[in-house]
Design a protein around this motif. Structure first.
Motif, PDB file in Angstrom:
ATOM      1  N   LYS A   1     -47.661  19.691  11.226  1.00 46.33           N
ATOM      2  CA  LYS A   1     -48.109  20.319   9.983  1.00 46.33           C
ATOM      3  C   LYS A   1     -47.936  21.839  10.038  1.00 46.33           C
ATOM      4  CE  LYS A   1     -51.339  16.759   8.568  1.00 46.33           C
ATOM      5  NZ  LYS A   1     -52.676  16.432   8.083  1.00 46.33           N
ATOM      6  N   TYR A   2     -48.314  22.429  11.176  1.00 46.66           N
ATOM      7  CA  TYR A   2     -48.147  23.878  11.321  1.00 46.66           C
ATOM      8  C   TYR A   2     -46.671  24.258  11.344  1.00 46.66           C
ATOM      9  CZ  TYR A   2     -53.110  24.381  12.287  1.00 46.66           C
ATOM     10  OH  TYR A   2     -54.471  24.375  12.185  1.00 46.66           O
ATOM     11  N   LEU A   3     -45.876  23.451  12.020  1.00 49.28           N
ATOM     12  CA  LEU A   3     -44.445  23.732  12.096  1.00 49.28           C
ATOM     13  C   LEU A   3     -43.795  23.668  10.716  1.00 49.28           C
ATOM     14  CD1 LEU A   3     -42.023  24.336  13.930  1.00 49.28           C
ATOM     15  CD2 LEU A   3     -41.681  21.860  14.106  1.00 49.28           C
ATOM     16  N   ILE A   4     -44.123  22.661   9.942  1.00 52.24           N
ATOM     17  CA  ILE A   4     -43.570  22.520   8.591  1.00 52.24           C
ATOM     18  C   ILE A   4     -44.055  23.661   7.701  1.00 52.24           C
ATOM     19  CG2 ILE A   4     -43.615  21.080   6.515  1.00 52.24           C
ATOM     20  CD1 ILE A   4     -43.691  18.645   8.473  1.00 52.24           C
ATOM     21  N   ALA A   5     -45.332  23.981   7.773  1.00 49.34           N
ATOM     22  CA  ALA A   5     -45.876  25.063   6.950  1.00 49.34           C
ATOM     23  C   ALA A   5     -45.228  26.390   7.312  1.00 49.34           C
ATOM     24  CB  ALA A   5     -47.394  25.144   7.128  1.00 49.34           C
ATOM     25  N   PHE A   6     -45.088  26.652   8.610  1.00 49.06           N
ATOM     26  CA  PHE A   6     -44.475  27.911   9.051  1.00 49.06           C
ATOM     27  C   PHE A   6     -43.019  27.995   8.607  1.00 49.06           C
ATOM     28  CE2 PHE A   6     -42.061  30.286  12.244  1.00 49.06           C
ATOM     29  CZ  PHE A   6     -42.670  31.527  12.119  1.00 49.06           C
ATOM     30  N   SER A   7     -42.265  26.936   8.847  1.00 48.87           N
ATOM     31  CA  SER A   7     -40.845  26.980   8.486  1.00 48.87           C
ATOM     32  C   SER A   7     -40.656  27.088   6.984  1.00 48.87           C
ATOM     33  CB  SER A   7     -40.106  25.766   9.048  1.00 48.87           C
ATOM     34  OG  SER A   7     -40.592  24.581   8.468  1.00 48.87           O
ATOM     35  N   SER A   8     -41.486  26.421   6.225  1.00 52.44           N
ATOM     36  CA  SER A   8     -41.371  26.502   4.766  1.00 52.44           C
ATOM     37  C   SER A   8     -41.730  27.903   4.267  1.00 52.44           C
ATOM     38  CB  SER A   8     -42.276  25.463   4.110  1.00 52.44           C
ATOM     39  OG  SER A   8     -42.141  25.527   2.714  1.00 52.44           O
ATOM     40  N   ALA A   9     -42.764  28.485   4.837  1.00 46.70           N
ATOM     41  CA  ALA A   9     -43.163  29.837   4.414  1.00 46.70           C
ATOM     42  C   ALA A   9     -42.097  30.863   4.785  1.00 46.70           C
ATOM     43  CB  ALA A   9     -44.504  30.201   5.048  1.00 46.70           C
ATOM     44  N   VAL A  10     -41.543  30.737   5.983  1.00 44.84           N
ATOM     45  CA  VAL A  10     -40.506  31.685   6.413  1.00 44.84           C
ATOM     46  C   VAL A  10     -39.262  31.536   5.554  1.00 44.84           C
ATOM     47  CG1 VAL A  10     -38.933  32.229   8.316  1.00 44.84           C
ATOM     48  CG2 VAL A  10     -41.364  31.942   8.758  1.00 44.84           C
ATOM     49  N   TYR A  11     -38.917  30.294   5.232  1.00 46.18           N
ATOM     50  CA  TYR A  11     -37.680  30.089   4.480  1.00 46.18           C
ATOM     51  C   TYR A  11     -37.757  30.674   3.069  1.00 46.18           C
ATOM     52  CZ  TYR A  11     -33.246  28.371   3.071  1.00 46.18           C
ATOM     53  OH  TYR A  11     -31.960  28.338   2.640  1.00 46.18           O
ATOM     54  N   LEU A  12     -38.937  30.916   2.571  1.00 42.35           N
ATOM     55  CA  LEU A  12     -39.042  31.535   1.246  1.00 42.35           C
ATOM     56  C   LEU A  12     -38.414  32.927   1.239  1.00 42.35           C
ATOM     57  CD1 LEU A  12     -42.646  30.457   0.219  1.00 42.35           C
ATOM     58  CD2 LEU A  12     -40.480  29.565  -0.668  1.00 42.35           C
ATOM     59  N   PHE A  13     -38.313  33.569   2.410  1.00 41.45           N
ATOM     60  CA  PHE A  13     -37.781  34.926   2.494  1.00 41.45           C
ATOM     61  C   PHE A  13     -36.365  34.983   3.077  1.00 41.45           C
ATOM     62  CE2 PHE A  13     -42.391  35.069   2.806  1.00 41.45           C
ATOM     63  CZ  PHE A  13     -42.676  35.860   1.706  1.00 41.45           C
ATOM     64  N   ILE A  14     -35.838  33.857   3.524  1.00 34.78           N
ATOM     65  CA  ILE A  14     -34.513  33.841   4.157  1.00 34.78           C
ATOM     66  C   ILE A  14     -33.400  34.259   3.192  1.00 34.78           C
ATOM     67  CG2 ILE A  14     -32.764  32.339   5.240  1.00 34.78           C
ATOM     68  CD1 ILE A  14     -34.976  32.917   7.170  1.00 34.78           C
ATOM     69  N   PRO A  15     -33.318  33.723   1.983  1.00 32.98           N
ATOM     70  CA  PRO A  15     -32.212  34.140   1.105  1.00 32.98           C
ATOM     71  C   PRO A  15     -32.200  35.645   0.833  1.00 32.98           C
ATOM     72  CG  PRO A  15     -33.163  32.117   0.284  1.00 32.98           C
ATOM     73  CD  PRO A  15     -34.058  32.612   1.378  1.00 32.98           C
ATOM     74  N   GLN A  16     -33.353  36.243   0.598  1.00 35.50           N
ATOM     75  CA  GLN A  16     -33.404  37.682   0.371  1.00 35.50           C
ATOM     76  C   GLN A  16     -32.989  38.438   1.616  1.00 35.50           C
ATOM     77  OE1 GLN A  16     -35.900  35.604  -0.313  1.00 35.50           O
ATOM     78  NE2 GLN A  16     -36.610  35.918  -2.388  1.00 35.50           N
ATOM     79  N   GLY A  17     -33.451  37.996   2.782  1.00 30.22           N
ATOM     80  CA  GLY A  17     -33.092  38.648   4.031  1.00 30.22           C
ATOM     81  C   GLY A  17     -31.611  38.541   4.328  1.00 30.22           C
ATOM     82  N   MET A  18     -31.041  37.368   4.114  1.00 33.22           N
ATOM     83  CA  MET A  18     -29.611  37.193   4.357  1.00 33.22           C
ATOM     84  C   MET A  18     -28.787  38.017   3.376  1.00 33.22           C
ATOM     85  SD  MET A  18     -29.231  35.593   7.059  1.00 33.22           S
ATOM     86  CE  MET A  18     -27.458  35.495   6.956  1.00 33.22           C
ATOM     87  N   TRP A  19     -29.251  38.100   2.140  1.00 35.41           N
ATOM     88  CA  TRP A  19     -28.530  38.934   1.168  1.00 35.41           C
ATOM     89  C   TRP A  19     -28.530  40.392   1.618  1.00 35.41           C
ATOM     90  CZ3 TRP A  19     -25.194  38.106  -2.489  1.00 35.41           C
ATOM     91  CH2 TRP A  19     -24.851  39.177  -3.326  1.00 35.41           C
ATOM     92  N   TRP A  20     -29.671  40.864   2.095  1.00 37.12           N
ATOM     93  CA  TRP A  20     -29.766  42.242   2.581  1.00 37.12           C
ATOM     94  C   TRP A  20     -28.839  42.455   3.771  1.00 37.12           C
ATOM     95  CZ3 TRP A  20     -31.207  44.397   7.226  1.00 37.12           C
ATOM     96  CH2 TRP A  20     -31.347  45.785   7.214  1.00 37.12           C
ATOM     97  N   VAL A  21     -28.827  41.520   4.720  1.00 36.42           N
ATOM     98  CA  VAL A  21     -27.970  41.653   5.910  1.00 36.42           C
ATOM     99  C   VAL A  21     -26.503  41.699   5.500  1.00 36.42           C
ATOM    100  CG1 VAL A  21     -27.144  40.412   7.960  1.00 36.42           C
ATOM    101  CG2 VAL A  21     -29.593  40.603   7.517  1.00 36.42           C
ATOM    102  N   VAL A  22     -26.077  40.793   4.655  1.00 38.79           N
ATOM    103  CA  VAL A  22     -24.668  40.729   4.272  1.00 38.79           C
ATOM    104  C   VAL A  22     -24.249  41.983   3.510  1.00 38.79           C
ATOM    105  CG1 VAL A  22     -23.028  39.502   2.799  1.00 38.79           C
ATOM    106  CG2 VAL A  22     -24.545  38.215   4.306  1.00 38.79           C
ATOM    107  N   THR A  23     -25.039  42.409   2.550  1.00 39.91           N
ATOM    108  CA  THR A  23     -24.655  43.593   1.776  1.00 39.91           C
ATOM    109  C   THR A  23     -24.701  44.860   2.633  1.00 39.91           C
ATOM    110  OG1 THR A  23     -26.927  43.815   0.950  1.00 39.91           O
ATOM    111  CG2 THR A  23     -25.325  42.651  -0.460  1.00 39.91           C
ATOM    112  N   THR A  24     -25.641  44.949   3.539  1.00 42.94           N
ATOM    113  CA  THR A  24     -25.720  46.124   4.415  1.00 42.94           C
ATOM    114  C   THR A  24     -24.508  46.207   5.329  1.00 42.94           C
ATOM    115  OG1 THR A  24     -28.132  46.037   4.369  1.00 42.94           O
ATOM    116  CG2 THR A  24     -27.111  47.281   6.168  1.00 42.94           C
ATOM    117  N   PHE A  25     -24.108  45.071   5.912  1.00 45.33           N
ATOM    118  CA  PHE A  25     -22.924  45.078   6.779  1.00 45.33           C
ATOM    119  C   PHE A  25     -21.665  45.431   6.000  1.00 45.33           C
ATOM    120  CE2 PHE A  25     -24.950  42.086  10.050  1.00 45.33           C
ATOM    121  CZ  PHE A  25     -25.376  43.157  10.793  1.00 45.33           C
TER     122      PHE A  25
END
Length: 98
Positions: free
Chosen positions: A67-91
């Motif tokens: 339950k903690y693993l699923i909750a953590f991964s789901s919460a983190v993934y909410l920010f992954i697309p924005q983070g990846m967009w920032w990484v790609v555009t910055t590079f």
């Protein structure tokens, strides 16, 4: 665990994973095309991803670890697309600056 519980967990897991993929796809598409409406549409899939995670977390089928693993991964993934967009555009900005 009953067969119905396994079925429910699989369906909610499929919802969580597929919605996360559509969330990332529509978020990136909206940013690439400069269409804020598509980015906003992507948040619908982020909500579905969260719903899928809750469908696995709330019933008493899984251990606390899962339950903690699923909750953590789901919460983190909410920010992954924005983070990846920032990484790609910055590079790419750094590549074009040289």
């Amino acid at each position: 665990m009953t067969s119905e519980a396994v079925r429910d967990l699989m369906l909610y897991g499929m919802l969580m994973v597929s919605a996360a993929g559509f969330y990332a796809m529509f978020y990136a598409l909206g940013r690439m095309l400069g269409r804020p409406s598509i980015v906003t549409f992507s948040y619908l899939f982020a909500a579905l991803q969260t719903l899928g995670a809750l469908g696995m977390i709330l019933p008493p089928y899984l251990d606390a670890f899962w339950k903690y693993l699923i909750a953590f991964s789901s919460a983190v993934y909410l920010f992954i697309p924005q983070g990846m967009w920032w990484v790609v555009t910055t590079f790419h900005e750094k590549e074009h600056a040289h």
